[in-house]
Scaffold this active site. Structure first.
Site, PDB file in Angstrom:
ATOM      1  N   GLU A   1       7.237  37.794 -34.541  1.00 22.10           N
ATOM      2  CA  GLU A   1       8.218  36.898 -33.943  1.00 22.10           C
ATOM      3  C   GLU A   1       8.776  35.919 -34.987  1.00 22.10           C
ATOM      4  OE1 GLU A   1       6.735  37.204 -29.346  1.00 22.10           O
ATOM      5  OE2 GLU A   1       5.900  35.588 -30.534  1.00 22.10           O
TER       6      GLU A   1
ATOM      7  N   CYS B   1      11.825  29.738 -38.432  1.00 19.72           N
ATOM      8  CA  CYS B   1      10.363  29.740 -38.451  1.00 19.72           C
ATOM      9  C   CYS B   1       9.955  31.207 -38.558  1.00 19.72           C
ATOM     10  CB  CYS B   1       9.848  29.099 -37.168  1.00 19.72           C
ATOM     11  SG  CYS B   1       8.060  29.219 -36.988  1.00 19.72           S
TER      12      CYS B   1
ATOM     13  N   CYS C   1      -3.078  37.443 -36.764  1.00 21.77           N
ATOM     14  CA  CYS C   1      -3.641  36.454 -37.696  1.00 21.77           C
ATOM     15  C   CYS C   1      -5.134  36.662 -37.792  1.00 21.77           C
ATOM     16  CB  CYS C   1      -3.341  35.034 -37.199  1.00 21.77           C
ATOM     17  SG  CYS C   1      -3.749  33.752 -38.424  1.00 21.77           S
TER      18      CYS C   1
ATOM     19  N   CYS D   1      -8.121  29.861 -34.807  1.00 22.67           N
ATOM     20  CA  CYS D   1      -7.889  28.542 -34.226  1.00 22.67           C
ATOM     21  C   CYS D   1      -7.895  28.663 -32.695  1.00 22.67           C
ATOM     22  CB  CYS D   1      -6.564  27.968 -34.714  1.00 22.67           C
ATOM     23  SG  CYS D   1      -6.464  27.909 -36.519  1.00 22.67           S
TER      24      CYS D   1
ATOM     25  N   CYS E   1      -4.481  28.317 -30.593  1.00 19.73           N
ATOM     26  CA  CYS E   1      -3.279  29.047 -31.007  1.00 19.73           C
ATOM     27  C   CYS E   1      -3.232  30.439 -30.378  1.00 19.73           C
ATOM     28  CB  CYS E   1      -3.250  29.148 -32.533  1.00 19.73           C
ATOM     29  SG  CYS E   1      -1.815  30.057 -33.133  1.00 19.73           S
TER      30      CYS E   1
ATOM     31  N   CYS F   1       5.444  26.201 -31.460  1.00 21.45           N
ATOM     32  CA  CYS F   1       4.268  26.356 -32.329  1.00 21.45           C
ATOM     33  C   CYS F   1       3.076  26.860 -31.538  1.00 21.45           C
ATOM     34  CB  CYS F   1       3.815  25.003 -32.882  1.00 21.45           C
ATOM     35  SG  CYS F   1       4.781  24.391 -34.225  1.00 21.45           S
TER      36      CYS F   1
HETATM   37  N1  SAH Z   1      -1.377  29.654 -40.185  1.00 20.24           N
HETATM   38  C1  SAH Z   1      -0.451  28.631 -40.554  1.00 20.24           C
HETATM   39  C2  SAH Z   1       0.930  28.781 -39.962  1.00 20.24           C
HETATM   40  C3  SAH Z   1       1.046  29.164 -38.495  1.00 20.24           C
HETATM   41  S1  SAH Z   1       0.697  27.940 -37.263  1.00 20.24           S
HETATM   42  C4  SAH Z   1      -1.016  27.277 -40.252  1.00 20.24           C
HETATM   43  O1  SAH Z   1      -2.093  27.205 -39.688  1.00 20.24           O
HETATM   44  O2  SAH Z   1      -0.432  26.279 -40.641  1.00 20.24           O
HETATM   45  C5  SAH Z   1       2.001  26.778 -37.337  1.00 20.24           C
HETATM   46  C6  SAH Z   1       1.607  25.397 -36.806  1.00 20.24           C
HETATM   47  O3  SAH Z   1       1.470  25.402 -35.376  1.00 20.24           O
HETATM   48  C7  SAH Z   1       0.269  24.912 -37.328  1.00 20.24           C
HETATM   49  O4  SAH Z   1       0.330  23.565 -37.679  1.00 20.24           O
HETATM   50  C8  SAH Z   1      -0.639  25.095 -36.124  1.00 20.24           C
HETATM   51  O5  SAH Z   1      -1.777  24.305 -36.211  1.00 20.24           O
HETATM   52  C9  SAH Z   1       0.288  24.727 -34.998  1.00 20.24           C
HETATM   53  N2  SAH Z   1      -0.137  25.200 -33.694  1.00 20.24           N
HETATM   54  C10 SAH Z   1      -0.843  26.302 -33.403  1.00 20.24           C
HETATM   55  N3  SAH Z   1      -1.025  26.415 -32.065  1.00 20.24           N
HETATM   56  C11 SAH Z   1      -0.383  25.373 -31.511  1.00 20.24           C
HETATM   57  C12 SAH Z   1      -0.163  24.943 -30.160  1.00 20.24           C
HETATM   58  N4  SAH Z   1      -0.642  25.633 -29.128  1.00 20.24           N
HETATM   59  N5  SAH Z   1       0.555  23.820 -29.953  1.00 20.24           N
HETATM   60  C13 SAH Z   1       1.066  23.111 -30.993  1.00 20.24           C
HETATM   61  N6  SAH Z   1       0.911  23.468 -32.275  1.00 20.24           N
HETATM   62  C14 SAH Z   1       0.185  24.583 -32.537  1.00 20.24           C
END
Ligand code: SAH
Length: 346
Positions: free
Chosen positions: A94, A107, A114, A118, A121, A339
């Protein structure tokens, strides 16, 4: 058995020039084809109008032009566009276009799925299927740039590596893609308008510093206390904050450039006084600013955005310590484009 045709876009310009010489043609022909492939993002040999028919047929016999297609597109009522991008092997990633008054940001994804875990996420729920190639990353940017021109009458201004995947776990390909994006023969964008966001892989942050990259670094911090961070980002057990801090000092010593910390405040997880103090202290390690991101719910309620009082307390404590803090509102939430919501739902 016929030979499997090679992807012509996997060749460097030099290799392409050498190929034409090996065919008894001029090296210059390589430049022409390269310009069609990258500067003009052409996907068929037939449309290369300054190349003779015989040469086009020869190319057709030897090569394919792998490229991505926009498979699905959803437009949010805030102007955000989420694309499902089909790769040449059928997998989908995406990419999102995020317009504001002054800029249009792409983006983009760096991996299919991945490998990190986390807890908050959506992408983490897909296992990592593979890394994207440099051209697959580049193509996402080209596709979003086209949409920006079509729907917002302006070209793309910024790129963030905040889509699916952990860019530092596909570092070489991400770097090659950025080289092309910033090269005058590619999109000619300034590296200053590109931000790589990482969960924080210390060894690779040091590598970026050694490579003297010119783009920006953002780290998804979410907590500056090991125990808390490990509970929401389990890989922190392998790369604890001390190692992360160490790599950031190295980054700053070499590049003299600030880092941005991305941070979501959750109810009952990181909304205590000591969480705020730990972040303030962490921000003093090297010059840094903080982006407080709104939480985009992905599940049954294990994670809840903290109260505005908790968030205000973060803001006032950071500001009292002269740390710049921005509050980032979610975009494209209604179409699961925000995000952490990228998970190929469709
Ligand atoms: N792996 C990389 C890039 C992808 S995530 C990273 O971790 O930075 C992009 C951003 O979205 C990161 O800051 C992540 O912590 C945030 N993110 C992930 N899940 C989210 C959610 N449910 N709500 C808000 N931000 C989120």
């Amino acid at each position: 058995m016929p030979l499997k045709k090679k992807d012509i876009r996997a060749l460097t310009k030099e290799q392409l020039r050498d190929f034409f010489v090996s065919q008894g043609d001029k090296a210059f022909r390589g430049n022409q084809v390269y310009e069609w492939l990258w500067g003009k993002s052409l996907h068929t040999f037939d449309d290369m109008t300054n190349i003779s028919k015989a040469t086009r047929e020869m190319l057709e016999e030897n090569f394919v032009i792998n490229h991505v297609e926009v498979d699905s597109m959803q437009r949010s009522n805030d102007g955000t566009i989420k694309n499902g991008i089909r790769l040449h092997d059928g997998l989908i990633v995406e990419s999102v276009l995020i317009p504001t008054d002054t800029r249009t940001t792409a983006c983009v994804s760096s991996q299919v799925g991945c490998s990190l875990d986390c807890k908050f996420c959506a992408t983490a729920r897909l296992k990592r299927m593979r890394n994207l190639n440099p051209d697959e990353i580049y193509d996402q940017v080209v596709a979003i740039d086209k949409q920006s021109r079509l729907y917002h009458q302006r070209k793309l201004s910024n790129i963030v590596f905040m889509g699916m995947g952990e860019p530092l776990m596909n570092y070489n390909n991400v770097l090659k893609a950025i080289d092309k994006i910033t090269s005058p023969e590619g999109l000619g964008m300034s590296a200053k308008r590109i931000t790589l966001s990482t969960s924080g892989v210390p060894k690779m942050i040091k590598k970026m510093a050694d490579d003297e990259v010119k783009f920006n670094l953002a780290v998804s911090l979410h907590s500056a206390i090991d125990e808390v961070r490990t509970s929401i980002m389990p890989f922190n057990a392998t790369f604890p904050l001390e190692d992360l801090a160490d790599s950031l000092k190295y980054w700053y010593a070499k590049t003299k450039r600030k880092v941005t910390y991305e941070y979501v405040v959750w109810d009952g997880i990181n909304d205590r006084k000591e969480d705020i103090k730990a972040l303030v202290d962490f921000c003093k390690i090297i010059p840094a600013k903080v982006n407080l991101i709104e939480y985009n719910p992905i599940d049954d309620g294990e994670f809840q955005q903290a109260s505005s009082r908790a968030i205000d307390s973060y803001i006032s404590n950071l500001e009292m310590n002269d740390i710049v803090v921005n509050v980032r509102r979610s975009r494209g939430k209604d179409i699961d484009a925000a995000c952490g919501q990228l998970a190929n739902k469709s």
